[in-house]
Design an enzyme around this catalytic site. Structure first.
Site, short mmCIF file in Angstrom:
data_model
loop_
_atom_site.label_atom_id
_atom_site.label_comp_id
_atom_site.label_asym_id
_atom_site.label_seq_id
_atom_site.Cartn_x
_atom_site.Cartn_y
_atom_site.Cartn_z
NE ARG A 185 -3.87 -15.76 1.04
CZ ARG A 185 -2.86 -15.17 0.41
NH1 ARG A 185 -1.67 -15.17 0.97
NH2 ARG A 185 -3.04 -14.58 -0.74
CE LYS A 238 1.20 -10.71 8.15
NZ LYS A 238 1.51 -9.55 8.98
CG HIS A 258 3.40 23.83 11.58
ND1 HIS A 258 3.61 25.16 11.33
CD2 HIS A 258 4.60 23.29 11.90
CE1 HIS A 258 4.91 25.42 11.45
NE2 HIS A 258 5.52 24.30 11.81
CD1 TRP A 265 -10.29 -9.03 4.10
CD2 TRP A 265 -10.33 -8.29 1.99
NE1 TRP A 265 -10.16 -7.67 4.13
CE2 TRP A 265 -10.18 -7.19 2.85
CE3 TRP A 265 -10.39 -8.07 0.62
CZ2 TRP A 265 -10.07 -5.89 2.38
CZ3 TRP A 265 -10.29 -6.77 0.15
CH2 TRP A 265 -10.13 -5.70 1.04
CG ASN A 285 -6.50 -14.84 -3.45
OD1 ASN A 285 -7.01 -13.77 -3.18
ND2 ASN A 285 -5.21 -15.07 -3.30
N GLY A 286 -8.74 -13.29 -5.75
CA GLY A 286 -8.39 -12.26 -6.73
C GLY A 286 -9.64 -11.51 -7.16
CD GLU A 329 4.45 -0.04 11.98
OE1 GLU A 329 3.96 0.51 10.98
OE2 GLU A 329 4.23 -1.21 12.29
CB CYS A 374 -9.42 -14.97 -0.85
SG CYS A 374 -10.81 -13.88 -1.01
CE LYS A 397 1.17 -2.73 13.47
NZ LYS A 397 2.10 -2.69 12.37
CD GLU A 438 -2.33 -2.81 11.81
OE1 GLU A 438 -2.73 -3.23 10.73
OE2 GLU A 438 -1.12 -2.75 12.10
C1 F6R Z 1 0.02 -3.17 9.09
C2 F6R Z 1 0.15 -4.07 7.96
C3 F6R Z 1 -0.08 -3.53 6.59
C4 F6R Z 1 1.00 -4.07 5.64
C5 F6R Z 1 0.69 -3.66 4.20
C6 F6R Z 1 1.76 -4.10 3.24
O1 F6R Z 1 0.31 -3.80 10.29
O2 F6R Z 1 0.43 -5.22 8.12
O3 F6R Z 1 -0.09 -2.14 6.58
O4 F6R Z 1 2.24 -3.60 6.04
O5 F6R Z 1 -0.54 -4.20 3.81
O6 F6R Z 1 1.91 -5.47 3.23
P1 F6R Z 1 3.20 -6.17 2.66
O7 F6R Z 1 4.34 -5.79 3.51
O8 F6R Z 1 2.89 -7.64 2.74
O9 F6R Z 1 3.36 -5.68 1.25
#
Ligand code: F6R
Length: 614
Positions: free
Chosen positions: A27, A609, A510, A74, A100-101, A487, A2, A491, A494
């Protein structure tokens, strides 16, 4: 999760709110709304959908008011819908709130309010909070600021809120606990936002509320900050923002994610600028220098993080153990906080977070602090909660990352963690002078080597085209590149919604090898430095089961080229720094596949995010 925005001053609030919401949309983006207040009352417009849907819906809203609130959501409590969107009215229609929360005890509060005659139109915890505030105002005959304070002292949970009262069209009350809230201070005007991006073109003066603080914002009056619990007055600390407008716009790229991938050479140079003088063998970061003893004598380093930041932590584990020779454990912050972790004095906890707001990582910090450990924060967002909750820290200086999928945050986190490991390794005498200098010189060359890797973009586009319809994908790597495999898989899943898994290459036999057939693309990181021969054997095993190989190789490699279906080259570097190069093609591969599949690359479904809820 949010985004909240608000304005009070001489300007028309609506355009500021809409522009601000667009910037905060990373957000959360399942619904949005605004509320504008003037002498005729509070006018509200909200909808399920994105900020563009909101602008379309608000076409007929009276736009002249100079005070207003906006929200992009969100969903936590209640599905995304018009009714559950913020802002929310109180029962009388006098108060309006954005939040937000999460209010964790919203259910008993809701029942209590219902017993007292309140009714609810939405399923949200936020509507409970605004009615609780109203209830306090009516029963205790207090003004809005006091009512907010009393009500918040009855809640359990996290919030950044802003509240307006119809009867006072020149006042906004804001408060925070656990969710970020920045106040932009202009000339007899105030801006409120979850981060500073909505007001960057209006003012560079910002106040970041601390947890447990609230403020009453009025025109023609100085701002007052109070402690929510004990009502004490707090001196506002006004910070000068360094950010500029170009950094938060797309700059000609189709998506923020692509812009941020291409920004990595400059972002990494910004991370080490002023902190590393390679030709003089100097690494100087005040957060480290001031606490060198703690790092040198650390019994253990525990790294706590989530998602991509956790992957950066895994890379750092290899680097720290190799160079600093300190034992390292890497923890999912969400697991760490609910174990009974063994941590105490003499331990160093490094919390890694791009946003600096991740709730689980914050909770891990609190546990570490309570047990006497030293906490070092590695954050990108300046002034964020984690950076302030840590005993010391270092910013990555990657610049704003707006694409929801983390890219430059990852590589800059690895860069700063490498610098820390090198500084400690030097302090502990683990490296010869030659080794130490060669690491520094190599790190200095990384931005140029990433530029060279980015040249493969057109080639990677063709590889993406060949695999865009895959249903599953495996990513394999060893050593420093095992976290890169994780990673790469994250990517892809997601942003393209293709199922992908990352594994240490040797683990394949395994279990995962059973999945391999002619339909299965396998991305293998097979750089020259990094168990090359072993990875070559893994590639052979995949080939003999007809899997399709996409190999990330060192420039000039011939052996893997003959075996793989596709190869993507990266320049040679120190083994410890290979993740900084091998990550780049994996980011581009995911990006192109997602675009080809028509996905919303910058705002993938169900994600946000900044994960400020558990
Ligand atoms: C993946 C991504 C998330 C963040 C995770 C932690 O691309 O962006 O997996 O890495 O939510 O977020 P931060 O780094 O802001 O604590």
């Amino acid at each position: 999760m949010c985004g909240i925005v608000g304005y009070i001053g001489k300007k028309e609030a609506y355009p500021i709110l809409i522009k601000g919401l667009k910037r905060l949309e990373y957000r959360g983006y399942d619904s949005a709304g605004v509320a504008l207040s003037d002498q005729n009352g509070i006018h509200l417009c909200k909808t399920r959908g994105k900020v563009d849907d909101l602008s379309a819906k608000c076409e007929h809203l009276e736009k002249s008011p100079r005070i207003g609130l906006g929200h992009t959501r969100w969903a936590t409590h209640g599905e995304p819908s018009d009714v559950n969107s913020h802002p929310h009215y109180s029962n009388s229609g006098d108060l309006v709130i954005i939040h937000n929360g999460i209010i964790e005890n919203y259910d008993p509060l809701r029942k209590e309010l219902m017993n007292r005659g309140y009714s609810f139109t939405s399923e949200t915890d936020t509507e409970v909070l605004v009615n609780l505030i109203e209830d306090v105002m009516v029963n205790e005959e207090v003004k809005l600021g006091k009512a907010v304070q009393v009500a918040l002292n009855q809640t359990i949970g996290a919030y950044a809120i802003a509240v307006m009262d119809k009867k006072k069209p020149n006042e906004i009350v804001v408060a925070r606990l656990g969710s970020p809230l920045a106040i932009g201070v202009g000339d007899d005007e105030y801006f409120i936002a979850s981060d500073a991006t909505p007001f960057i073109e209006y003012t560079k003066d910002a106040i970041y509320l601390n947890d447990g603080e609230m403020a009453v914002l009025r025109t023609h009056k100085p701002l007052k900050i109070r402690n929510i619990k004990d009502d004490s007055l707090i001196d506002p600390y006004v910070q000068k923002l360094q950010m500029n407008l170009d950094q938060i716009e797309k700059g000609g790229y189709d998506h923020f994610m692509l812009k941020e991938i291409f920004e990595q050479p400059s972002a990494i140079a910004d991370t080490y600028r002023g902190r590393m003088l390679a030709d003089r063998g100097i690494i100087n970061m005040s957060g480290i220098e001031d606490n060198l003893d703690k790092f040198r004598n650390a019994k253990r380093i525990i790294i706590a993080a989530c998602g991509t930041s956790w992957h950066a932590g895994l890379v750092a584990e290899y680097i720290f153990e190799d160079i600093a020779r300190t034992p390292v454990e890497v923890e999912y912050a969400s697991e760490f906080r609910y174990r009974n972790p063994i941590i105490g004095e003499g331990d160093v906890l490094i919390a890694i977070s791009q946003s600096g707001e991740t709730a689980d990582t914050m909770a891990a910090i609190e546990i570490a602090k309570q047990n006497g450990a030293f906490v070092f924060g590695v954050c990108n967002v300046v002034g964020s909660s984690i950076s302030r909750a840590s005993h010391a820290g270092a910013y990555t200086h990657a610049g704003p990352e707006i694409g929801v999928a983390s890219t430059k945050a990852f590589t800059t986190q690895i860069t700063i963690l490498s610098l820390i490991a090198l500084r400690i390794g030097k302090e502990k005498g683990n490296l010869s002078k030659t080794e130490y200098f060669s690491y520094l010189r190599e790190l200095e060359l990384i931005p140029d080597k990433i530029k060279k890797s980015l040249v493969s973009n057109d080639h990677i586009y063709l590889v993406a085209d060949a695999y865009k319809n895959a249903k599953n994908c495996l990513y394999l790597g060893r050593g420093f590149n095992f976290p890169v495999a994780l990673e790469g898989a994250l990517k892809l899943k997601e942003i393209s919604y293709i199922h992908a898994e990352g594994y240490p290459a040797a683990e394949m036999k395994h279990g995962p090898i059973a999945l391999i057939d002619e339909e299965m693309p396998v991305v293998v990181i097979a750089t020259k430095l990094g168990h090359y021969e072993k990875v070559v054997s893994n590639i052979q095993e995949i080939k003999s089961r007809k899997g399709k190989i996409i190999a990330i190789v060192t420039e000039g490699d011939e052996q893997v080229k003959e075996m793989a279906d596709h190869t993507i080259e990266v320049p040679e570097t120190h083994e410890a720094f290979t993740p900084l190069l091998t990550t780049i093609p994996l980011q581009l591969l995911s990006y192109h596949i997602a675009v080809m599949l028509g996905r919303n690359v910058d705002q993938p479904r169900n994600l946000a995010k900044s994960v400020t809820v558990e």
